[in-house]
Design an enzyme around this catalytic site. Structure first.
Site, PDB file in Angstrom:
ATOM      1  N   PRO A   2      32.128  40.283  30.812  1.00 36.48           N
ATOM      2  CA  PRO A   2      33.640  40.321  31.442  1.00 36.48           C
ATOM      3  C   PRO A   2      34.178  41.814  31.739  1.00 36.48           C
ATOM      4  O   PRO A   2      34.066  42.661  30.741  1.00 36.48           O
ATOM      5  CB  PRO A   2      34.620  39.389  30.245  1.00 36.48           C
ATOM      6  CG  PRO A   2      33.378  38.607  29.721  1.00 36.48           C
ATOM      7  CD  PRO A   2      32.269  39.527  29.729  1.00 36.48           C
ATOM      8  N   GLU A   3      34.943  42.138  32.758  1.00 32.96           N
ATOM      9  CA  GLU A   3      35.273  43.176  33.042  1.00 32.96           C
ATOM     10  C   GLU A   3      36.845  43.207  33.264  1.00 32.96           C
ATOM     11  O   GLU A   3      37.385  42.220  32.718  1.00 32.96           O
ATOM     12  CB  GLU A   3      34.584  43.654  34.384  1.00 32.96           C
ATOM     13  CG  GLU A   3      33.040  44.096  34.213  1.00 32.96           C
ATOM     14  CD  GLU A   3      32.503  44.346  35.466  1.00 32.96           C
ATOM     15  OE1 GLU A   3      33.109  44.804  36.644  1.00 32.96           O
ATOM     16  OE2 GLU A   3      31.183  44.445  35.485  1.00 32.96           O
ATOM     17  N   HIS A  90      29.212  28.104  18.786  1.00 35.61           N
ATOM     18  CA  HIS A  90      29.685  29.264  19.087  1.00 35.61           C
ATOM     19  C   HIS A  90      30.934  29.709  18.979  1.00 35.61           C
ATOM     20  O   HIS A  90      31.620  30.774  19.288  1.00 35.61           O
ATOM     21  CB  HIS A  90      29.179  29.808  20.388  1.00 35.61           C
ATOM     22  CG  HIS A  90      27.788  29.758  20.436  1.00 35.61           C
ATOM     23  ND1 HIS A  90      26.681  30.149  19.601  1.00 35.61           N
ATOM     24  CD2 HIS A  90      27.021  29.065  21.605  1.00 35.61           C
ATOM     25  CE1 HIS A  90      25.484  29.924  20.099  1.00 35.61           C
ATOM     26  NE2 HIS A  90      25.559  28.967  21.113  1.00 35.61           N
ATOM     27  N   ARG A 109      26.381  35.142  22.237  1.00 34.59           N
ATOM     28  CA  ARG A 109      25.649  36.260  22.034  1.00 34.59           C
ATOM     29  C   ARG A 109      26.178  37.333  20.802  1.00 34.59           C
ATOM     30  O   ARG A 109      25.369  38.061  20.373  1.00 34.59           O
ATOM     31  CB  ARG A 109      25.171  37.111  23.127  1.00 34.59           C
ATOM     32  CG  ARG A 109      24.483  36.094  24.329  1.00 34.59           C
ATOM     33  CD  ARG A 109      23.889  37.193  25.520  1.00 34.59           C
ATOM     34  NE  ARG A 109      22.911  38.035  25.275  1.00 34.59           N
ATOM     35  CZ  ARG A 109      22.500  39.041  26.159  1.00 34.59           C
ATOM     36  NH1 ARG A 109      23.021  39.112  27.200  1.00 34.59           N
ATOM     37  NH2 ARG A 109      21.540  39.844  25.615  1.00 34.59           N
ATOM     38  N   LYS A 154      31.082  67.478  37.495  1.00 38.92           N
ATOM     39  CA  LYS A 154      30.318  67.558  39.152  1.00 38.92           C
ATOM     40  C   LYS A 154      28.889  67.095  39.225  1.00 38.92           C
ATOM     41  O   LYS A 154      28.645  66.512  40.416  1.00 38.92           O
ATOM     42  CB  LYS A 154      30.725  69.212  39.376  1.00 38.92           C
ATOM     43  CG  LYS A 154      31.832  69.781  39.720  1.00 38.92           C
ATOM     44  CD  LYS A 154      31.898  71.151  39.927  1.00 38.92           C
ATOM     45  CE  LYS A 154      33.226  71.488  40.274  1.00 38.92           C
ATOM     46  NZ  LYS A 154      33.461  72.936  40.822  1.00 38.92           N
TER      47      LYS A 154
END
Length: 275
Positions: A2-3, A90, A109, A154
């Site tokens: 998940p972001e 879970h 997990r 950079k």
């Protein structure tokens, strides 16, 4: 994993039952996630919820007795349900509310985090939060801010820079690939070669992409679902991520991929130029 959009969708999904609510107690069915859950959590009772927030990919529940910090890890999600409903495999943590609702933390997990802090100051100074960069959806994240950060790195490839939480938070592998495609920038382009004009485009596209994903419920590649159990549909908006060998939606040449920082990066070798 998940972001940021998926975490924001989750936060909004649990807000309806948590705002101004009372957490009667926290039941832990498995203490062993990425880090062991502090056993102090199960001794807590009658926690008045003061605020809900997100910082990067962390969900913060502030109460009158301390703060919970939650990270969904690779496969975690929070699900709102009735207290009487059956546990699923879970379901490691149950946040039991006084209104007969529960928020269950399910994580196949077990790479997620469920941590307790005595106060917000302690949480903000923790190693999880203290070094985080700017939030991409806030007005303070501007082209100038990004440009200055890139000039400090950079020799770093722009793809890896966008995934660096010290530069900007919450932009994971999926969204970094999509943003660079939309901006026509090859993922190997060095940060020092990105002009301010391109930074303006990158910032704009980041905000547009994340907001669109949030409105679509996030991106479900494998495991993610929101607090209501629904899948995210931004996957239908993906142009390059996971599409190696398929035609580019712009030039129709084949999408390519490469490994960067141990992660698969997807791009169009024709549309995306090295700067």
């Amino acid at each position: 994993m998940p972001e940021l959009p998926e975490v924001e969708v989750t936060l909004r999904g649990i807000a309806g039952v948590l705002e101004d609510a009372v957490i009667s107690r926290v039941k832990v069915n498995n203490f062993f996630l990425r880090e062991k859950i502090n056993e102090e959590v199960v001794k807590l009772s009658d926690l008045k919820v003061k605020s809900l927030s997100r910082r990067a990919k962390y969900i913060i529940i502030e109460t009158d007795k301390g703060c919970l910090l939650i990270h969904l890890g690779m496969t975690g999600h929070l699900l709102v349900c009735d207290s009487a409903s059956d546990l699923k495999k879970h379901d490691h943590v149950e946040i039991i509310l006084s209104n007969h609702k529960e928020i269950r933390f399910n994580d196949q997990r077990r790479f997620g985090l469920f941590l307790w802090f005595e106060n917000m100051e302690q949480l903000q100074k923790s190693r999880y939060i203290a070094s985080l960069g700017p939030e991409p959806l806030e007005s303070s994240f501007t082209a100038s801010v990004l440009y200055n950060e890139l000039q400090n790195h950079k020799k770093k490839p722009i793809k890896q820079a966008l995934m660096d939480n010290a530069i900007v938070v919450g932009i994971g592998n999926i969204y970094a690939s999509e943003v660079l495609f939309s901006c026509g920038i090859h993922p190997k382009s060095l940060c020092g070669n990105i002009p301010i004009e391109k930074c303006e485009q990158i910032v704009r596209v980041i905000k547009e992409t994340l907001l669109t994903s949030i409105s679509r419920g996030g991106t479900t590649i494998r495991d993610f679902s929101g607090a209501d159990g629904k899948l995210g549909y931004f996957v239908q908006n993906l142009h390059v991520y996971g599409k190696e060998g398929e035609p580019c939606p712009v030039c129709h040449k084949k999408i390519d991929s490469l490994k960067m920082g141990g992660r698969s990066t997807f791009f169009c070798p024709s549309c995306q130029k090295i700067l």
